[in-house]
Design a protein around this motif. Structure first.
Motif, PDB file in Angstrom:
ATOM      1  N   ALA A 296      73.203 -38.670  49.865  1.00  0.00           N
ATOM      2  CA  ALA A 296      72.161 -37.992  49.086  1.00  0.00           C
ATOM      3  C   ALA A 296      71.987 -36.546  49.542  1.00  0.00           C
ATOM      4  CB  ALA A 296      70.839 -38.748  49.207  1.00  0.00           C
ATOM      5  N   ALA A 297      72.193 -36.307  50.829  1.00  0.00           N
ATOM      6  CA  ALA A 297      72.023 -34.956  51.379  1.00  0.00           C
ATOM      7  C   ALA A 297      73.228 -34.060  51.125  1.00  0.00           C
ATOM      8  CB  ALA A 297      71.752 -35.052  52.877  1.00  0.00           C
ATOM      9  N   HIS A 298      74.319 -34.629  50.633  1.00  0.00           N
ATOM     10  CA  HIS A 298      75.551 -33.850  50.465  1.00  0.00           C
ATOM     11  C   HIS A 298      76.219 -34.156  49.123  1.00  0.00           C
ATOM     12  CE1 HIS A 298      75.046 -34.199  54.901  1.00  0.00           C
ATOM     13  NE2 HIS A 298      75.474 -32.961  54.899  1.00  0.00           N
ATOM     14  N   ARG A 299      75.446 -34.259  48.056  1.00  0.00           N
ATOM     15  CA  ARG A 299      76.035 -34.583  46.759  1.00  0.00           C
ATOM     16  C   ARG A 299      76.663 -33.337  46.135  1.00  0.00           C
ATOM     17  NH1 ARG A 299      71.746 -38.818  45.761  1.00  0.00           N
ATOM     18  NH2 ARG A 299      72.902 -40.671  46.422  1.00  0.00           N
TER      19      ARG A 299
ATOM     20  N   SER B 178      79.512 -39.544  43.931  1.00  0.00           N
ATOM     21  CA  SER B 178      78.656 -38.358  43.899  1.00  0.00           C
ATOM     22  C   SER B 178      78.875 -37.420  45.063  1.00  0.00           C
ATOM     23  CB  SER B 178      77.180 -38.776  43.872  1.00  0.00           C
ATOM     24  OG  SER B 178      76.783 -39.309  45.133  1.00  0.00           O
ATOM     25  N   SER B 179      79.394 -37.918  46.193  1.00  0.00           N
ATOM     26  CA  SER B 179      79.513 -37.098  47.396  1.00  0.00           C
ATOM     27  C   SER B 179      80.875 -37.289  48.050  1.00  0.00           C
ATOM     28  CB  SER B 179      78.414 -37.456  48.406  1.00  0.00           C
ATOM     29  OG  SER B 179      78.604 -36.751  49.625  1.00  0.00           O
ATOM     30  N   SER B 180      81.565 -36.190  48.301  1.00  0.00           N
ATOM     31  CA  SER B 180      82.844 -36.229  49.003  1.00  0.00           C
ATOM     32  C   SER B 180      82.675 -35.989  50.502  1.00  0.00           C
ATOM     33  CB  SER B 180      83.789 -35.173  48.423  1.00  0.00           C
ATOM     34  OG  SER B 180      83.249 -33.870  48.600  1.00  0.00           O
ATOM     35  N   TRP B 181      81.419 -35.923  50.954  1.00  0.00           N
ATOM     36  CA  TRP B 181      81.159 -35.625  52.369  1.00  0.00           C
ATOM     37  C   TRP B 181      81.629 -36.786  53.254  1.00  0.00           C
ATOM     38  CZ3 TRP B 181      78.243 -37.788  56.326  1.00  0.00           C
ATOM     39  CH2 TRP B 181      78.022 -36.976  57.441  1.00  0.00           C
ATOM     40  N   GLY B 182      82.529 -36.491  54.183  1.00  0.00           N
ATOM     41  CA  GLY B 182      82.936 -37.457  55.186  1.00  0.00           C
ATOM     42  C   GLY B 182      83.730 -38.646  54.657  1.00  0.00           C
ATOM     43  N   ASN B 183      84.272 -38.569  53.452  1.00  0.00           N
ATOM     44  CA  ASN B 183      85.048 -39.694  52.923  1.00  0.00           C
ATOM     45  C   ASN B 183      86.088 -39.190  51.925  1.00  0.00           C
ATOM     46  OD1 ASN B 183      84.244 -40.514  49.881  1.00  0.00           O
ATOM     47  ND2 ASN B 183      82.443 -39.647  50.880  1.00  0.00           N
ATOM     48  N   GLY B 184      87.167 -39.962  51.792  1.00  0.00           N
ATOM     49  CA  GLY B 184      88.189 -39.633  50.807  1.00  0.00           C
ATOM     50  C   GLY B 184      88.071 -40.457  49.548  1.00  0.00           C
ATOM     51  N   HIS B 185      87.049 -41.320  49.494  1.00  0.00           N
ATOM     52  CA  HIS B 185      86.896 -42.197  48.335  1.00  0.00           C
ATOM     53  C   HIS B 185      86.491 -41.422  47.091  1.00  0.00           C
ATOM     54  CE1 HIS B 185      86.641 -46.282  50.498  1.00  0.00           C
ATOM     55  NE2 HIS B 185      87.015 -45.385  51.400  1.00  0.00           N
ATOM     56  N   ALA B 186      85.565 -40.478  47.252  1.00  0.00           N
ATOM     57  CA  ALA B 186      85.005 -39.796  46.083  1.00  0.00           C
ATOM     58  C   ALA B 186      86.083 -39.060  45.290  1.00  0.00           C
ATOM     59  CB  ALA B 186      83.900 -38.831  46.514  1.00  0.00           C
ATOM     60  N   THR B 187      86.925 -38.296  45.980  1.00  0.00           N
ATOM     61  CA  THR B 187      87.948 -37.559  45.245  1.00  0.00           C
ATOM     62  C   THR B 187      88.971 -38.508  44.629  1.00  0.00           C
ATOM     63  OG1 THR B 187      89.109 -37.198  47.346  1.00  0.00           O
ATOM     64  CG2 THR B 187      87.716 -35.414  46.532  1.00  0.00           C
TER      65      THR B 187
ATOM     66  N   PRO C 272      85.363 -30.491  47.300  1.00  0.00           N
ATOM     67  CA  PRO C 272      86.716 -30.561  46.703  1.00  0.00           C
ATOM     68  C   PRO C 272      87.148 -29.289  45.992  1.00  0.00           C
ATOM     69  CG  PRO C 272      85.531 -32.608  46.321  1.00  0.00           C
ATOM     70  CD  PRO C 272      84.540 -31.654  46.939  1.00  0.00           C
ATOM     71  N   GLU C 273      86.225 -28.604  45.330  1.00  0.00           N
ATOM     72  CA  GLU C 273      86.633 -27.410  44.599  1.00  0.00           C
ATOM     73  C   GLU C 273      87.115 -26.288  45.531  1.00  0.00           C
ATOM     74  OE1 GLU C 273      82.034 -27.374  44.749  1.00  0.00           O
ATOM     75  OE2 GLU C 273      83.646 -28.825  44.405  1.00  0.00           O
ATOM     76  N   ALA C 274      86.795 -26.400  46.828  1.00  0.00           N
ATOM     77  CA  ALA C 274      87.250 -25.395  47.797  1.00  0.00           C
ATOM     78  C   ALA C 274      88.573 -25.775  48.459  1.00  0.00           C
ATOM     79  CB  ALA C 274      86.180 -25.181  48.870  1.00  0.00           C
ATOM     80  N   HIS C 275      89.061 -26.997  48.215  1.00  0.00           N
ATOM     81  CA  HIS C 275      90.293 -27.444  48.866  1.00  0.00           C
ATOM     82  C   HIS C 275      91.519 -26.612  48.467  1.00  0.00           C
ATOM     83  CE1 HIS C 275      88.666 -31.790  49.754  1.00  0.00           C
ATOM     84  NE2 HIS C 275      87.938 -30.829  50.284  1.00  0.00           N
TER      85      HIS C 275
ATOM     86  N   GLU D 170      76.735 -46.738  42.388  1.00  0.00           N
ATOM     87  CA  GLU D 170      76.828 -46.250  43.763  1.00  0.00           C
ATOM     88  C   GLU D 170      75.538 -46.540  44.526  1.00  0.00           C
ATOM     89  OE1 GLU D 170      77.012 -41.923  46.059  1.00  0.00           O
ATOM     90  OE2 GLU D 170      78.093 -42.162  44.159  1.00  0.00           O
ATOM     91  N   ARG D 171      75.675 -47.091  45.713  1.00  0.00           N
ATOM     92  CA  ARG D 171      74.513 -47.340  46.564  1.00  0.00           C
ATOM     93  C   ARG D 171      73.920 -46.000  46.997  1.00  0.00           C
ATOM     94  NH1 ARG D 171      73.447 -51.976  49.597  1.00  0.00           N
ATOM     95  NH2 ARG D 171      71.479 -51.749  50.740  1.00  0.00           N
ATOM     96  N   ASP D 172      72.628 -45.847  46.823  1.00  0.00           N
ATOM     97  CA  ASP D 172      71.937 -44.609  47.171  1.00  0.00           C
ATOM     98  C   ASP D 172      71.648 -44.611  48.673  1.00  0.00           C
ATOM     99  OD1 ASP D 172      70.595 -42.248  47.131  1.00  0.00           O
ATOM    100  OD2 ASP D 172      68.902 -42.935  45.919  1.00  0.00           O
ATOM    101  N   VAL D 173      72.407 -43.833  49.436  1.00  0.00           N
ATOM    102  CA  VAL D 173      72.245 -43.781  50.889  1.00  0.00           C
ATOM    103  C   VAL D 173      71.946 -42.344  51.302  1.00  0.00           C
ATOM    104  CG1 VAL D 173      73.685 -45.798  51.356  1.00  0.00           C
ATOM    105  CG2 VAL D 173      74.731 -43.537  51.204  1.00  0.00           C
ATOM    106  N   PRO D 174      71.171 -42.152  52.366  1.00  0.00           N
ATOM    107  CA  PRO D 174      70.698 -40.801  52.704  1.00  0.00           C
ATOM    108  C   PRO D 174      71.805 -39.830  53.083  1.00  0.00           C
ATOM    109  CG  PRO D 174      70.050 -42.410  54.390  1.00  0.00           C
ATOM    110  CD  PRO D 174      70.538 -43.188  53.213  1.00  0.00           C
ATOM    111  N   TRP D 175      72.882 -40.311  53.748  1.00  0.00           N
ATOM    112  CA  TRP D 175      73.906 -39.368  54.199  1.00  0.00           C
ATOM    113  C   TRP D 175      74.699 -38.795  53.045  1.00  0.00           C
ATOM    114  CZ3 TRP D 175      73.225 -44.348  55.910  1.00  0.00           C
ATOM    115  CH2 TRP D 175      74.082 -45.338  55.402  1.00  0.00           C
TER     116      TRP D 175
END
Length: 371
Positions: free
Chosen positions: A52-55, A16-25, A243-246, A45-50
Motif C-alpha cells: 500500500a505504501a509503494h503502489r 498494484s506494487s512492484s516494490w520488492g517483488n518480481g510478481h507484479a511486472t 518498472p517504467e524506470a527499468h 490482491e490482498r491489501d497489505v501495508p508494505w
C-alpha cells in the motif's frame, strides 16, 4: 473458428506494487497481453501495508483490480470465483493455503496454481515451512503453471500428483522495454531485491570487480539490502526503481548482471523476469550458469557467463564495442522471437483451454449402450 472469451480471476501476490517483488511486472505483462486477446480479467490482491505504501499501478486499464482486506472479505468475491471459466491462485499470496481451499471449494471452472517461485516452493514444502501451498493441494488443482520448466514438471506430476504441470515462464512487454538510446553511465549494473543466497554471486561478479577496477563504474538498484554491505566507492546504490524506470537503468549500462537464487540454480530452467526485460532492451547480459539457460539464450552468442571477477573484468575492459552491441541485439532478437508477453499469453490460454477440455471429459458421464 473464434474461441469464446474466457472469464479469468487471478488471486496473486501483487499487481498494484512492484516494490520488492518480481510478481507484479510478471502479472502485468501476462494479463495485459491476455486481455488483449479478448478475455475478461479480475485480479484480487490482498491489501497489505508494505505494498500500500509503494503502489505504482492503481488503475491497470487492461483488467479490474480489487483489493480485499482478509479472508472474510474474500467472501464478497465468491460469486465471481464460482462463475469464472478459470481461477488462478499465485505463489506467496498471504494466507495462500486458506485462499486455495476456498478456490478449490468454490470454483466451478478450471482451478490453477501459478508458481512464480517453484524451486523455493518445493524446498519449503519438503521442510514443512510453506505458508501458501499444501502438498496435497497440488493434485487438487487442475493445472499447475510453473515458473520453472525442465525436470521439475515431471516431479510435480509424478511425486506430487499434479494432473497437469506446465511451464509458464515470465515474459516481457516489448513496448514497455524498448532499447534505450542514451549515454552509458555504468560499465555493469544489477537490478534486484536483496536475497542472501544471491549476494555471494553479486559479490563475485560485481562488487569484487568494482574493488579491483576503481576506474570502472557500477550500479546496484533494489530494496532491502542490509546496512553491513561494503559498497565500493565506484558502485552507485539506489533503492526501488518503478518498472517504467527499468529501461533507462538498463540503457545506461554497457552490461547488466543476472543473478539467480540458489534454489532456482539447483532446479535449472528458471529464468527470471529481469533476464527477459534486460534482453528486450538490447543490453548484453552477464549471468551465472544453470541448467536450461541455453534454452532461453545461447551462452557466448546471446548472453555471457563469466566464471569469476577476472572474467568479468576481461569482458568490461577488452570486449570490442561492435561485439558488445551484437550480443545485445542477438539477445533481444531471441527474447522477442519466443518470450514476449504476447507469446506467453497465447501459451497461458492454451493451457487453460486444454485443462478445461480435460475437465469436461472427466465430468461427462459414460454413455449407456443398449441393444
Amino acid at each position: 473458428m473464434t474461441c469464446t472469451p474466457l472469464r479469468l480471476v487471478v488471486l496473486g501476490l501483487s499487481l498494484s506494487s512492484s516494490w520488492g517483488n518480481g510478481h507484479a511486472t510478471t502479472y502485468r505483462a501476462l494479463l495485459r497481453a491476455f486481455a488483449a486477446r479478448g478475455h475478461d480479467v479480475l485480479f484480487l490482491e490482498r491489501d497489505v501495508p508494505w505494498y500500500a505504501a509503494h503502489r505504482d499501478l492503481t488503475d491497470p486499464g487492461f483488467c479490474r483490480l480489487t483489493l480485499y482486506a482478509d479472508l472474510d472479505d474474500l467472501e464478497d468475491h465468491r460469486a465471481a470465483i464460482e462463475q469464472a471459466d478459470a481461477v488462478v491462485v499465485g505463489s506467496y499470496v498471504p494466507d495462500g493455503i486458506a485462499v486455495g481451499r476456498r478456490v478449490l471449494a468454490w470454483a466451478e471452472g478450471t482451478r490453477a496454481f501459478y508458481d512464480i517461485d517453484t524451486p523455493v516452493t518445493l524446498a519449503s514444502l519438503a521442510a514443512g515451512t510453506c505458508t501458501y501451498l499444501e502438498a496435497n493441494q497440488i493434485e487438487a488443482y487442475d493445472l499447475y503453471l510453473s515458473f520453472t520448466g525442465g525436470p521439475t514438471l515431471e516431479r510435480l506430476e509424478e511425486r506430487y500428483g499434479s494432473p497437469a504441470a506446465r511451464a509458464l515462464y515470465c515474459s516481457v512487454d516489448p513496448e514497455a522495454y524498448p532499447p534505450f538510446a542514451g549515454e552509458n553511465a555504468y560499465d555493469l549494473s544489477y537490478l534486484g531485491t536483496y536475497s542472501p543466497d544471491r549476494q555471494p554471486i553479486l559479490e563475485q561478479l560485481l562488487l569484487e570487480p568494482a574493488r579491483r577496477a576503481p576506474e570502472l563504474r557500477f550500479a546496484v538498484s533494489g530494496p532491502q539490502y542490509p546496512d553491513g554491505i561494503d559498497w565500493p566507492d565506484n558502485v552507485t546504490r539506489s533503492d526501488h526503481l518503478p518498472p517504467e524506470a527499468h529501461p533507462a537503468f538498463y540503457g545506461q549500462s554497457r552490461y547488466t548482471l543476472n543473478v539467480t537464487r540458489a534454489d532456482m540454480t539447483a532446479a535449472g530452467y528458471s529464468p527470471s523476469v529481469r533476464l527477459f526485460e534486460a534482453a528486450a532492451c538490447a543490453i548484453p547480459i552477464l549471468s551465472d550458469r544453470w541448467d536450461g539457460l541455453d534454452t532461453i539464450l545461447a551462452p557466448g552468442r546471446e548472453i555471457l557467463c563469466p566464471e569469476g571477477p577476472d572474467a568479468v573484468l576481461a569482458i568490461l575492459r577488452d570486449r570490442p564495442e561492435p561485439e558488445r552491441l551484437r550480443i545485445g541485439e542477438a539477445g533481444r532478437a531471441a527474447i522477442l522471437a519466443r518470450h514476449s508477453a504476447a507469446h506467453r499469453a497465447a501459451e497461458f490460454e492454451t493451457h487453460l483451454r486444454e485443462a478445461a477440455a480435460r475437465l469436461a471429459f472427466l465430468r461427462t458421464p459414460p454413455r449407456t449402450v443398449t441393444n
